[in-house]
Structure formats: C-alpha cells, structure tokens
Design a protein around this motif. Structure first.
Motif, PDB file in Angstrom:
ATOM      1  N   SER A   9      52.799  46.701  28.640  1.00 25.24           N
ATOM      2  CA  SER A   9      51.884  47.406  29.546  1.00 25.24           C
ATOM      3  C   SER A   9      52.619  48.314  30.520  1.00 25.24           C
ATOM      4  O   SER A   9      52.075  48.669  31.572  1.00 25.24           O
ATOM      5  CB  SER A   9      51.018  46.400  30.302  1.00 25.24           C
ATOM      6  N   THR A  59      49.141  48.323  38.303  1.00 22.70           N
ATOM      7  CA  THR A  59      49.053  46.862  38.157  1.00 22.70           C
ATOM      8  C   THR A  59      49.110  46.185  39.517  1.00 22.70           C
ATOM      9  O   THR A  59      49.832  46.617  40.407  1.00 22.70           O
ATOM     10  CB  THR A  59      50.224  46.352  37.283  1.00 22.70           C
ATOM     11  N   ARG A  69      42.790  46.899  36.525  1.00 19.23           N
ATOM     12  CA  ARG A  69      42.457  46.027  35.390  1.00 19.23           C
ATOM     13  C   ARG A  69      43.593  45.073  35.055  1.00 19.23           C
ATOM     14  O   ARG A  69      43.369  43.966  34.578  1.00 19.23           O
ATOM     15  CB  ARG A  69      42.125  46.883  34.164  1.00 19.23           C
ATOM     16  N   HIS A  70      44.841  45.501  35.291  1.00 17.82           N
ATOM     17  CA  HIS A  70      46.013  44.718  34.915  1.00 17.82           C
ATOM     18  C   HIS A  70      46.541  43.914  36.102  1.00 17.82           C
ATOM     19  O   HIS A  70      46.698  44.462  37.200  1.00 17.82           O
ATOM     20  CB  HIS A  70      47.127  45.627  34.393  1.00 17.82           C
ATOM     21  N   CYS A  80      41.863  35.354  34.576  1.00 15.27           N
ATOM     22  CA  CYS A  80      41.249  35.670  33.281  1.00 15.27           C
ATOM     23  C   CYS A  80      39.727  35.594  33.374  1.00 15.27           C
ATOM     24  O   CYS A  80      39.017  36.472  32.848  1.00 15.27           O
ATOM     25  CB  CYS A  80      41.758  34.718  32.207  1.00 15.27           C
ATOM     26  N   TYR A  86      40.276  40.171  34.350  1.00 15.27           N
ATOM     27  CA  TYR A  86      41.519  40.952  34.350  1.00 15.27           C
ATOM     28  C   TYR A  86      42.288  40.759  33.043  1.00 15.27           C
ATOM     29  O   TYR A  86      42.150  39.723  32.379  1.00 15.27           O
ATOM     30  CB  TYR A  86      42.429  40.515  35.508  1.00 15.27           C
ATOM     31  N   GLU A  87      43.102  41.759  32.702  1.00 17.80           N
ATOM     32  CA  GLU A  87      44.109  41.575  31.660  1.00 17.80           C
ATOM     33  C   GLU A  87      45.346  41.015  32.348  1.00 17.80           C
ATOM     34  O   GLU A  87      45.987  41.703  33.137  1.00 17.80           O
ATOM     35  CB  GLU A  87      44.428  42.894  30.957  1.00 17.80           C
ATOM     36  N   SER A 107      49.062  39.109  32.626  1.00 13.33           N
ATOM     37  CA  SER A 107      50.342  38.792  32.012  1.00 13.33           C
ATOM     38  C   SER A 107      51.125  37.866  32.931  1.00 13.33           C
ATOM     39  O   SER A 107      50.989  37.907  34.152  1.00 13.33           O
ATOM     40  CB  SER A 107      51.156  40.051  31.710  1.00 13.33           C
ATOM     41  N   ARG A 132      44.471  33.153  26.947  1.00  8.47           N
ATOM     42  CA  ARG A 132      44.125  34.564  27.170  1.00  8.47           C
ATOM     43  C   ARG A 132      45.250  35.330  27.866  1.00  8.47           C
ATOM     44  O   ARG A 132      45.252  36.567  27.876  1.00  8.47           O
ATOM     45  CB  ARG A 132      42.847  34.665  28.007  1.00  8.47           C
ATOM     46  N   GLN A 165      50.277  38.293  20.634  1.00  8.81           N
ATOM     47  CA  GLN A 165      50.038  39.038  21.877  1.00  8.81           C
ATOM     48  C   GLN A 165      51.177  38.878  22.875  1.00  8.81           C
ATOM     49  O   GLN A 165      51.255  39.601  23.864  1.00  8.81           O
ATOM     50  CB  GLN A 165      48.736  38.589  22.530  1.00  8.81           C
TER      51      GLN A 165
END
Length: 213
Positions: A19, A24, A66-67, A89, A93-94, A96, A111, A140
């Motif tokens: 990403s 972020t 979003r991240h 999650c 949100y996406e 990491s 997720r 992923q």
C-alpha cells in the motif's frame, strides 16, 4: 475497558509494502522486545500514553482515510492490540499490521493484512524469528526482509528456497537505509531473477528520520 499504550497516532503516506503511497493513519504502539541494529523507532520503546480503544478509533476517524496501519515498536507485545485490529476492521478500514515475526500472529483477525518483518543476520535478531508464524500467512500478507549487506541477501535467498515463501505470500526485499545501496540490491535481484518485490522506504526519502512521518 481495554486500553493500549500509544506512542503516536499520525497521518502520512504509507512508505512501505503493497500500500505504499496511500494516505494512511498510523497507530504506533509503545514497546518492543527486540533491539534490531537498524531500528529507526527507538523512541517507541518506552513512554507513550494510555488510550482506550474508543479513543484510538476516534483519533483515526479524524483523518478521514481508508487505510490504517498499526505499528510499533512491536504492536503484538500488547495483548489488547488484537482487539484494536478487529475494531478497526469492523469500522470498515483496510487494516495492516507491521510486526516483527517474533511474536505469535495466529490470533490476528483474518481481515488484517500482515506485514511481517523477518529478521536477517544483520538485524542482530535472527534468532527471534518464530517459524510457526509462516503457517499463518496467506496471499494477502507480506514478508519483508531488511537487508544490511550481501551476506543478508544470500541468507534471504536461502530462506526463500527452504520455505518456498513466494508460493503463498508476497516477499519484499528492502535495503537497510543508508547501509546497503538500493542500486546494488536491485542489481542482485535482477541478476538472480528472484520473484520478489524490491522496496525502498518512501518516507525516508521524503522526510528522513523525522518521527511521525
């Protein structure tokens, strides 16, 4: 009420992994049981402030992104991190997680995109790699190897071969900042036709070692 010790919550461009480049929200947790030679976040080893999960989510929401990346230190050193990941999650949100690979990732919400920093000999923490973590990676997820020299590169090639990492997750080779020439690493990868993605730390080239960037 669950809470976490937080070093900082900030807004920046993601500087690494798949990403890279996305605006972020970063949640940096305090504390880490490792002491890598190239660590650039020693200020997160101690201090910080306690925040409830609701407060953390409120702070993230203010950035309107979003991240979200949960990082450290080593975020999994605080058990309540698992709950934070799930809450993020659930909020859409996406998410990491940047983790060292030294602590068990099996309970991380499925997720969450796991970015696992597999420790090379040059890090000084190779012995801390928890090999059972490899069983909990999916397509992923990403394994990142920060390389300090040619020895690290040759060691990393052996890891790829023995554990067949590229068959089930993405593998990132990254030159240790101002320690290994990015051009040298690029040339080695091309010469050996390795199925890995090379990355550099975008934020370092934009802002240097400035905290919160």
């Amino acid at each position: 009420m669950k809470r976490l010790r937080i070093t900082e919550i900030f807004y920046s461009l993601q500087g690494e992994a798949r990403s890279v480049g996305w605006p972020t929200a970063f949640v940096r947790l305090t504390g880490c049981p490792l002491r890598c030679h190239y660590c650039d976040t020693e200020y997160a080893f101690q201090g910080g402030r306690w925040m409830a999960l609701d407060g953390i989510l409120d702070a993230v929401a203010e950035f309107g992104v979003r991240h979200v990346t949960v990082t450290g230190g080593e975020p999994l050193a605080q058990s309540a991190c698992l709950g934070l990941l799930t809450r993020l999650c659930d909020a859409g949100y996406e998410v990491s997680l940047e983790t060292s690979g030294a602590l068990d990732i099996s309970a991380v919400d499925r997720r969450v995109i796991k970015v696992m920093d597999w420790k090379t000999p040059g890090s000084g923490e190779e012995a801390r790699n928890l090999y059972t973590n490899l069983e909990h990676l999916s397509s992923q997820d990403q394994v990142k190897l920060v390389l300090c020299n040619r020895h690290d590169y040759d060691w990393a090639k052996g890891v790829l071969e023995r554990h067949r990492l590229t068959e089930y997750c993405e593998v990132l080779f990254s030159p240790s900042y101002e320690q290994l020439s990015p051009t040298d690493l690029a040339d080695w990868i091309l010469a050996d036709h390795l199925p890995v993605r090379m990355q550099i730390q975008l934020h370092k080239y934009l802002w240097g070692e400035e905290p919160g960037r």
